[in-house]
Design a protein around this motif. Sequence first.
Motif, PDB file in Angstrom:
ATOM      1  N   ARG A 128       0.843  -1.216   0.000  1.00 11.69           N
ATOM      2  CA  ARG A 128       0.000   0.000   0.000  1.00 11.69           C
ATOM      3  C   ARG A 128       0.870   1.255   0.000  1.00 11.69           C
ATOM      4  N   PRO A 129       0.523   2.257  -0.796  1.00  8.04           N
ATOM      5  CA  PRO A 129       1.292   3.510  -0.817  1.00  8.04           C
ATOM      6  C   PRO A 129       1.251   4.202   0.538  1.00  8.04           C
ATOM      7  N   SER A 130       2.305   4.915   0.859  1.00  6.04           N
ATOM      8  CA  SER A 130       2.395   5.587   2.155  1.00  6.04           C
ATOM      9  C   SER A 130       1.370   6.709   2.302  1.00  6.04           C
ATOM     10  N   ASP A 131       0.860   7.223   1.176  1.00  2.00           N
ATOM     11  CA  ASP A 131      -0.097   8.325   1.224  1.00  2.00           C
ATOM     12  C   ASP A 131      -1.529   7.854   0.975  1.00  2.00           C
ATOM     13  N   SER A 132      -1.816   6.568   1.239  1.00  2.00           N
ATOM     14  CA  SER A 132      -3.124   6.010   0.906  1.00  2.00           C
ATOM     15  C   SER A 132      -4.159   6.170   2.007  1.00  2.00           C
ATOM     16  N   GLY A 133      -3.827   6.912   3.060  1.00  2.00           N
ATOM     17  CA  GLY A 133      -4.814   7.208   4.089  1.00  2.00           C
ATOM     18  C   GLY A 133      -4.770   6.228   5.245  1.00  2.00           C
ATOM     19  N   PRO A 145     -10.515  -1.468  -4.335  1.00  2.00           N
ATOM     20  CA  PRO A 145     -11.626  -0.740  -3.711  1.00  2.00           C
ATOM     21  C   PRO A 145     -12.750  -0.363  -4.667  1.00  2.00           C
ATOM     22  N   THR A 146     -12.620  -0.668  -5.966  1.00  2.00           N
ATOM     23  CA  THR A 146     -13.620  -0.202  -6.924  1.00  2.00           C
ATOM     24  C   THR A 146     -14.932  -0.973  -6.820  1.00  2.00           C
ATOM     25  N   ASP A 166      -8.701   1.455   4.334  1.00  2.00           N
ATOM     26  CA  ASP A 166      -8.097   0.799   3.170  1.00  2.00           C
ATOM     27  C   ASP A 166      -8.909  -0.458   2.874  1.00  2.00           C
ATOM     28  N   THR A 167      -9.766  -0.388   1.864  1.00  2.00           N
ATOM     29  CA  THR A 167     -10.689  -1.492   1.603  1.00  2.00           C
ATOM     30  C   THR A 167      -9.982  -2.758   1.131  1.00  2.00           C
ATOM     31  N   LYS A 168      -8.871  -2.610   0.424  1.00  2.00           N
ATOM     32  CA  LYS A 168      -8.126  -3.805   0.016  1.00  2.00           C
ATOM     33  C   LYS A 168      -7.521  -4.501   1.231  1.00  2.00           C
TER      34      LYS A 168
END
Length: 249
Positions: A52-57, A138-139, A62-64
């Motif tokens: 997961r990216p560091s800026d993904s919240g 997450p889509t 994070d739904t994934k």
Amino acid sequence: MTDNSVAALVPLTVFLLMLWVPLGQQPFLAKHWMKVGAFLAPVLLFMALTARPSDSGPLWLDTKLMATMLAAAYMLHQVEEHWIDLRGRIYPLRDQLNELLGRAFGPEAASAMTPQAVFFINTSIVWLVAFIAIWSAPTHLFPAVALAGVILVNGIAHIVQAVAARDYNPGLLTAVAIFVPLSLGFYTTASTAELITPIEIGIGIAWGVLAHVLLVGGLLAANVHKTIPVSAYYALLVAWGILPALVFG
């Protein structure tokens, strides 16, 4: 759907073919599939956290990662159900289910739950749904909603059985400690963030209930009454596992 998501279908398909296409591995997997899952669960979580990216919240949105946690939780639950339970019994749930089926449907049903059936049930309406949930988030979050539904239904079933029998059953600890709080936490978090609707939650839980109905009804039809081939029963389980990917898409 991104190019990465489309490309991810290739290794997922290879994994499922390695599970289900009979190439001499079936006797091994029928006995050891839950051990594969036990080792796979922490690897899934490791990959989800490191990718997961560091800026993904926040983690909890994070739904994934949510879908991965649900998948890992079920794999850990399957250890207690199908590998070794708190009383040290090996492969405990299969024997208990056959005993229940025998009492409910007659002695001819007391051996309906074969090792092969246990393997295919758990890798189709659990693992298949879990990997679809991870892939589509997450889509498209409904596969994760359905996975949480089958987790919640299974957890409640363990608790009701324990209360009725006033005794421990294989899977009860993880049902109480992980299944019920995790599934309810997922529903609460995702609905509060307006990622899912109450209707989706209701349909996801209904999918979980019907998965258990199909599990038992198809098993009796295939292995007791012989009204459908075993291969058709397994195909129905796979179709039911794929169904969440087609709902609310």
